[in-house]
Motif scaffolding. Structure first.
Motif, PDB file in Angstrom:
ATOM      1  N   SER A   1      70.928  77.784 -14.671  1.00  0.00           N
ATOM      2  CA  SER A   1      70.112  76.652 -15.096  1.00  0.00           C
ATOM      3  C   SER A   1      69.885  76.696 -16.609  1.00  0.00           C
ATOM      4  O   SER A   1      69.411  75.739 -17.203  1.00  0.00           O
ATOM      5  N   ARG A   2      70.213  77.839 -17.232  1.00  0.00           N
ATOM      6  CA  ARG A   2      70.148  77.931 -18.700  1.00  0.00           C
ATOM      7  C   ARG A   2      71.358  78.729 -19.158  1.00  0.00           C
ATOM      8  O   ARG A   2      71.281  79.910 -19.476  1.00  0.00           O
TER       9      ARG A   2
ATOM     10  N   VAL B   1      69.853  75.186  -9.138  1.00  0.00           N
ATOM     11  CA  VAL B   1      70.151  73.881  -9.739  1.00  0.00           C
ATOM     12  C   VAL B   1      70.308  72.760  -8.713  1.00  0.00           C
ATOM     13  O   VAL B   1      70.454  71.604  -9.095  1.00  0.00           O
TER      14      VAL B   1
ATOM     15  N   ARG C   1      72.526  69.406  -8.717  1.00  0.00           N
ATOM     16  CA  ARG C   1      73.253  69.346  -9.984  1.00  0.00           C
ATOM     17  C   ARG C   1      74.377  70.380 -10.032  1.00  0.00           C
ATOM     18  O   ARG C   1      75.086  70.483 -11.029  1.00  0.00           O
TER      19      ARG C   1
ATOM     20  N   VAL D   1      77.145  71.619 -13.111  1.00  0.00           N
ATOM     21  CA  VAL D   1      77.032  72.951 -13.698  1.00  0.00           C
ATOM     22  C   VAL D   1      78.325  73.731 -13.458  1.00  0.00           C
ATOM     23  O   VAL D   1      78.822  74.435 -14.351  1.00  0.00           O
TER      24      VAL D   1
ATOM     25  N   GLN E   1      76.314  74.397 -21.683  1.00  0.00           N
ATOM     26  CA  GLN E   1      74.935  73.964 -21.432  1.00  0.00           C
ATOM     27  C   GLN E   1      74.760  72.498 -21.846  1.00  0.00           C
ATOM     28  O   GLN E   1      74.141  71.709 -21.141  1.00  0.00           O
ATOM     29  N   ALA E   2      75.363  72.145 -23.001  1.00  0.00           N
ATOM     30  CA  ALA E   2      75.278  70.760 -23.471  1.00  0.00           C
ATOM     31  C   ALA E   2      75.942  69.827 -22.462  1.00  0.00           C
ATOM     32  O   ALA E   2      75.415  68.765 -22.126  1.00  0.00           O
TER      33      ALA E   2
ATOM     34  N   ALA F   1      76.381  70.393 -19.243  1.00  0.00           N
ATOM     35  CA  ALA F   1      75.625  70.328 -17.995  1.00  0.00           C
ATOM     36  C   ALA F   1      74.358  69.505 -18.166  1.00  0.00           C
ATOM     37  O   ALA F   1      73.943  68.793 -17.259  1.00  0.00           O
ATOM     38  N   ALA F   2      73.753  69.586 -19.363  1.00  0.00           N
ATOM     39  CA  ALA F   2      72.476  68.911 -19.579  1.00  0.00           C
ATOM     40  C   ALA F   2      72.661  67.430 -19.872  1.00  0.00           C
ATOM     41  O   ALA F   2      71.736  66.641 -19.692  1.00  0.00           O
TER      42      ALA F   2
ATOM     43  N   ASP G   1      73.927  65.299 -18.317  1.00  0.00           N
ATOM     44  CA  ASP G   1      73.834  64.498 -17.107  1.00  0.00           C
ATOM     45  C   ASP G   1      72.416  64.456 -16.549  1.00  0.00           C
ATOM     46  O   ASP G   1      72.139  63.745 -15.605  1.00  0.00           O
ATOM     47  N   GLU G   2      71.528  65.253 -17.131  1.00  0.00           N
ATOM     48  CA  GLU G   2      70.196  65.371 -16.549  1.00  0.00           C
ATOM     49  C   GLU G   2      69.362  64.098 -16.707  1.00  0.00           C
ATOM     50  O   GLU G   2      69.516  63.379 -17.676  1.00  0.00           O
TER      51      GLU G   2
END
Lengths: 317, 410
Positions: free
Chosen positions: B211-212, B370, B373, B377, B403-404, B406-407, B409-410
């Motif tokens: 998740s990070r 996650v 998601r 990821v 990370q960029a 994966a994020a 899409d948040e």
């Protein structure tokens, strides 16, 4: 048949007298013949096209399948896709893949077509054998090529190192610099038969007398090819290239089976990105956006195709 | 006028005919389900389909119903289930891959197991997380698989080395075992579920957090993979080898060790001259437990709107998860049963696969942090290890990029 033709001239009289009549009936009849095609087009082309377009403006997720709800979210999907560097890269890869494939398929296909247009013993058999790649399902070819191109155990590398053409094995599918070229190579192999067959057919249409006349005028092989073969083959060339373009630009199965879009996304195309977004991440809205871009690109070339057809065939050129 | 009457029907008639065809076609799809037959959607292959049927028959006979399986390739189960959901024809039991469960649970289309009447007590904690979404259990796994280190015992004995337990040992041993056309180590690093599944035991054992991704803890795992390839103890082709490919490399004697799962046992056993054994996945430092992923399918009960059928489905699922059936099932698949008592019996009977049973106790589910998601990821992680292995990015930069990705899409 005769009764039908004799009744046709009758309508003017009736139309002059009454309002509706056989004239309208005729129009209806014409529509009746067109209707099946129109219905088919609407159901199987129109509907999915419109659906895909609206889907690209909706938040379309697995939940939609259960609840039937897909709220509109404006340009959110479009922004998401255009901000994604993977999309821009895949656009570029698709371009290189398509251009490279067409160039290779066409050049080799044309060369083989010209070669086989001269008759020689066994030419029919060899031509038939060359058709084989076309008959093999794409996924099967891809799986076999994946083995052939393997860096350590692949036949191609064994041959190349055995012949001392390369000093170390070529990482065909495992290097970001080579993988796209390797997929193009395989696609060229797959596409040659199609190009060859259509172009060979076109060559058969060129009257022999023209070549005889050319020979009498003292034209060499290259001059004959340039001044007779190429101009007369033009309509067929446009057809081959545009059909080739449309089947290449949407490539998916070959790449999925060969590299899965890797290594490091270096072989991602619009097709694989659509697949990844829609069926792996279940983000159907964004998947539809990429699909629409693909449709748009194909549509541009479809229009070019229709225009080329009109000018080449319509004027009996 | 006579001829005019004989003319073909007008468009209106054609349209009606077409509409009739369409309507009859549609009603055909939504046929009433057979009350005596419980349906299952799963990803069983032909051989597995027959095996599964035996277990289903065992349980269905007791309840007085029949079970009919619909089996499709594993990567098509989710799409097929969605299509069925939209036409209200979902099966009574949906046997999904654990990593796909959150996406289905999030739709509200699955019945929580407790509500459905499926008993989940006595199961291992890891199995619970595999079937859960936001604290509610929607799916139950009969058995789970994981990854461990398979090694060629003869090759290791010849070289005079023990199976490695730490990363430092892994690198040294792999180097020592690499000779001629044989690599010391093989793992799968394809940009899909296979590669990600294989990367996780290293990523998680190093302390990485999905998740990070950019917290820096996962970078050593990327460095380990890169080092193995750079020191030529593993082939650069690992970025194209799926888990089946590396099993072939191992069987063919081109790899002395490999990371792989228990589903390879039948094919390994076919090669009588291959003396293989299994050890837990090496960890960054001695004394830390390995944290491999657990995988497998989970049985869920979709909301079909027919509570009687849901209850019958629950009864069948309960029967399949009785201790006896779980042990038999685990043995038929070489997977570890999820009922703790069944797992103990299974380990006692299959000491060769004890490493898997041991690992499952500390293993984690891919989706417990996650949730839905995970697919995003997973793609981001795949991009990270692929760019590091192909030399496009350094580990830290690759994870920051992931990370960029994966994020976004948040």
């Amino acid at each position: 048949m005769t009764t039908a033709t004799t009744t046709v001239p009758a309508p003017p009289a009736t139309t002059a007298g009454g309002r509706a009549g056989p004239g309208r009936r005729q129009a209806l009849l014409r529509w009746g013949f067109v209707a099946p095609a129109v219905l088919y087009m609407l159901a199987f082309f129109g509907y999915p096209l419109v659906r895909n377009l609206t889907m690209s403006f909706q938040s379309y997720t697995p939940r939609t399948y259960f609840t039937g709800e897909a709220p509109f979210n404006g340009f959110e999907n479009w922004r998401g896709v255009f901000d994604n560097p993977l999309f821009t890269n895949s656009l570029w890869h698709t371009l290189v893949f398509t251009a490279g494939s067409l160039l290779g398929q066409f050049t080799i296909g044309l060369a083989l077509a010209v070669f086989f247009s001269r008759r020689f013993p066994l030419s029919g058999v060899v031509r038939a054998v060359l058709l084989l790649p076309w008959l093999v399902p794409m996924v099967v070819s891809a799986v076999v090529w994946r083995k052939l191109l393997d860096q350590d155990t692949g036949v191609l590398n064994s041959a190349l190192t055995g012949l001392h053409l390369v000093s170390s094995p070529v990482p065909w599918l495992s290097s970001t610099g080579v993988a796209l070229a390797a997929t193009v190579l395989v696609n060229i192999w797959i596409g040659i038969p199609f190009n060859m067959v259509i172009l060979y057919g076109g060559l058969q249409e060129i009257p022999r007398e023209l070549y005889e006349a050319g020979a009498l005028d003292g034209a060499g092989a290259w001059r004959t090819f340039r001044s007779i073969t190429l101009p007369l083959l033009r309509p067929v060339v446009t057809v081959v290239l545009i059909l080739g373009f449309m089947s290449t630009v949407k490539i998916l199965d070959l790449i999925l089976a060969l590299t899965g879009g890797g290594p490091a996304d270096s072989t991602q195309t619009l097709g694989t990105v659509t697949y990844q977004l829609s069926f792996q991440q279940m983000n159907f809205g964004q998947g539809a956006v990429v699909g629409n871009v693909l449709i748009l690109v194909s549509a541009v070339f479809a229009v070019l195709y229709l225009r080329a057809n009109r000018s080449d065939f319509g004027q009996g050129k | 006028m006579q001829t005019a009457r004989r003319r073909p029907p007008a468009p209106a008639a054609l349209l009606t005919a077409a509409a009739l065809v369409a309507v009859t076609g549609l009603t055909g799809c939504a046929a009433e389900p057979d009350p005596g037959v419980i349906t299952v959607l799963n990803s069983a292959t032909d051989i597995e389909h027959a095996q599964e049927q035996e277990f289903y028959d065992r349980c269905a006979r007791r309840i007085g119903v029949k079970v009919r399986q619909i089996s499709v390739p594993a990567d098509q189960v989710a799409a097929k289930a969605l299509r069925m959901a939209s036409s209200h024809s979902l099966t009574d039991i949906l046997d999904l891959d654990g990593s796909e469960l959150p996406q289905f649970a999030a739709t509200g289309g699955l019945v929580p197991l407790e509500e459905a009447g499926v008993a989940v007590t006595g199961m291992s904690a890891a199995a619970g997380t595999l079937g859960s979404y936001r604290g509610t259990q929607y799916g139950i796994a009969r058995s789970v698989n994981s990854l461990a280190l398979f090694y060629n015992a003869d090759v290791l004995r010849e070289a005079g080395v023990e199976p490695p337990t730490t990363w430092a040992e892994l690198k040294a041993t792999a180097k020592k075992l690499t000779r001629g056309s044989r690599y010391g180590m093989a793992f799968s690093a394809t940009p899909n579920a296979d590669g990600v599944y294989q990367f996780l035991p290293f990523f998680w054992s190093a302390g990485g957090d999905e998740s990070r991704l950019d917290d820096g803890k996962g970078a050593p795992a990327l460095r380990l993979w890169k080092d193995l390839v750079d020191q030529k103890s593993a082939s650069g082709a690992v970025v194209t080898w799926n888990q089946q490919d590396i099993a072939e490399q191992f069987i063919g004697g081109r790899a002395a060790m490999m990371v792989n799962g228990p589903w390879n046992v039948p094919v390994l056993n076919e090669h009588k001259d291959l003396n293989w054994a299994v050890a837990p996945i090496p960890v960054p430092e001695a004394g830390r437990p390995p944290v491999p992923p657990i995988g497998g399918t989970v049985m869920t009960v979709p909301r079909t709107g027919d509570e009687d059928r849901q209850r019958t489905a629950a009864k069948i699922i309960n029967c399949l998860n009785e201790r006896r059936n779980q042990v038999d099932w685990g043995e038929s698949r070489n997977n570890v049963p999820t009922r703790t008592s069944a797992a103990a019996e299974y380990t006692a009977k299959n000491p060769k696969l004890a490493a898997f049973a041991e690992e499952v106790e500390t293993a984690r589910s891919r989706t417990d942090r996650v949730g839905e998601r995970w697919p995003v990821v997973s793609d981001a992680l795949a991009s990270a290890f692929q760019s590091v292995l192909t030399g496009r990015a350094r580990p830290e930069a690759a994870l920051a990029q992931a990370q960029a990705q994966a994020a976004a899409d948040e």
